[in-house]
Design a protein around this motif. Structure first.
Motif, mmCIF file in Angstrom:
data_model
loop_
_atom_site.group_PDB
_atom_site.id
_atom_site.type_symbol
_atom_site.label_atom_id
_atom_site.label_comp_id
_atom_site.label_asym_id
_atom_site.label_seq_id
_atom_site.Cartn_x
_atom_site.Cartn_y
_atom_site.Cartn_z
ATOM 1 N N SER A 1 4.948 5.303 6.113
ATOM 2 C CA SER A 1 5.222 4.140 5.343
ATOM 3 C C SER A 1 5.309 2.937 6.292
ATOM 4 O O SER A 1 5.651 3.009 7.506
ATOM 5 N N ASP A 2 4.956 1.853 5.488
ATOM 6 C CA ASP A 2 4.968 0.550 6.266
ATOM 7 C C ASP A 2 6.502 0.165 6.575
ATOM 8 O O ASP A 2 7.432 0.355 5.789
ATOM 9 N N GLU A 44 5.582 7.370 10.632
ATOM 10 C CA GLU A 44 4.939 8.591 10.157
ATOM 11 C C GLU A 44 5.743 9.826 10.223
ATOM 12 O O GLU A 44 6.395 10.280 11.070
ATOM 13 N N GLU A 97 6.721 -9.379 6.256
ATOM 14 C CA GLU A 97 5.323 -8.961 6.823
ATOM 15 C C GLU A 97 5.696 -7.415 7.332
ATOM 16 O O GLU A 97 6.748 -7.118 8.001
ATOM 17 N N VAL A 98 4.451 -6.869 7.356
ATOM 18 C CA VAL A 98 4.370 -5.542 7.771
ATOM 19 C C VAL A 98 4.587 -5.639 9.604
ATOM 20 O O VAL A 98 3.623 -6.148 9.883
ATOM 21 N N GLY A 111 5.250 -2.673 11.597
ATOM 22 C CA GLY A 111 4.445 -1.328 11.983
ATOM 23 C C GLY A 111 4.743 -0.231 10.920
ATOM 24 O O GLY A 111 4.836 -0.463 9.697
ATOM 25 N N THR A 112 4.528 0.935 11.434
ATOM 26 C CA THR A 112 4.549 2.182 10.438
ATOM 27 C C THR A 112 5.463 3.230 10.906
ATOM 28 O O THR A 112 5.597 3.293 12.051
ATOM 29 N N THR A 161 2.999 -5.126 17.030
ATOM 30 C CA THR A 161 3.371 -6.287 16.926
ATOM 31 C C THR A 161 4.190 -6.989 18.086
ATOM 32 O O THR A 161 4.971 -8.173 17.799
ATOM 33 N N ASP A 192 14.081 -2.455 1.433
ATOM 34 C CA ASP A 192 13.155 -1.618 1.799
ATOM 35 C C ASP A 192 13.652 -0.556 3.090
ATOM 36 O O ASP A 192 13.097 0.380 3.701
ATOM 37 N N PHE A 251 8.634 -3.312 7.063
ATOM 38 C CA PHE A 251 8.878 -4.650 6.841
ATOM 39 C C PHE A 251 9.929 -5.548 7.552
ATOM 40 O O PHE A 251 10.857 -4.803 7.558
#
Length: 126
Positions: free
Chosen positions: A66-67, A60, A54-55, A57-58, A45, A12, A69
């Motif tokens: 985009s997430d 931008e 698991e996600v 955050g994001t 989180t 990722d 992981f």
């Protein structure tokens, strides 16, 4: 393209610097280049324990969101607060001031599933 050999990587496009049971995580030089100008990093989180993949955050950019992981299971113990006012640090210094979170690793055996510099170069075709 900068791909430091002392780091670990994920499919990722995240990098991981491991120091004992603490991992610092950010996105790679390749990822920031693909995203373009980053305008916002959101991580809600902190102080949560979440599982690998698991996600957490994001990120931008001008053209997309985009997430992010989690590369290793654990508790998110710190967010890089510098990114709140200067998200562009992810573009200008992805392996330094542009780091995103620190994790207290809960399952050190997961480290073996991370990619080496050579593996990551193969993934992105460098």
């Amino acid at each position: 393209m900068n791909i430091p050999s002392e780091l670990k990587y994920t499919k990722d496009h995240e990098w991981i610097r491991i120091d004992g049971d603490i991992a610092t995580v950010g996105i790679t030089d390749f990822a920031q280049g693909e995203l373009g100008d980053i305008v916002y990093v959101e991580v809600e989180t902190v102080d949560e324990t979440i599982d690998k993949d698991e996600v957490f955050g994001t990120v931008e950019a001008v053209k997309t969101v985009s997430d992010l992981f989690l590369p290793l299971s654990g508790e998110i113990i710190e967010l890089n607060e510098l990114l709140e006012d200067e998200p562009e640090k992810v573009n200008t210094d992805p392996y330094g001031d542009g780091w995103m979170i620190k994790i207290k690793i809960s399952n050190v055996s997961e480290i073996d599933s991370l990619m080496s510099e050579a593996d990551y170069k193969e993934l992105i075709g460098v």
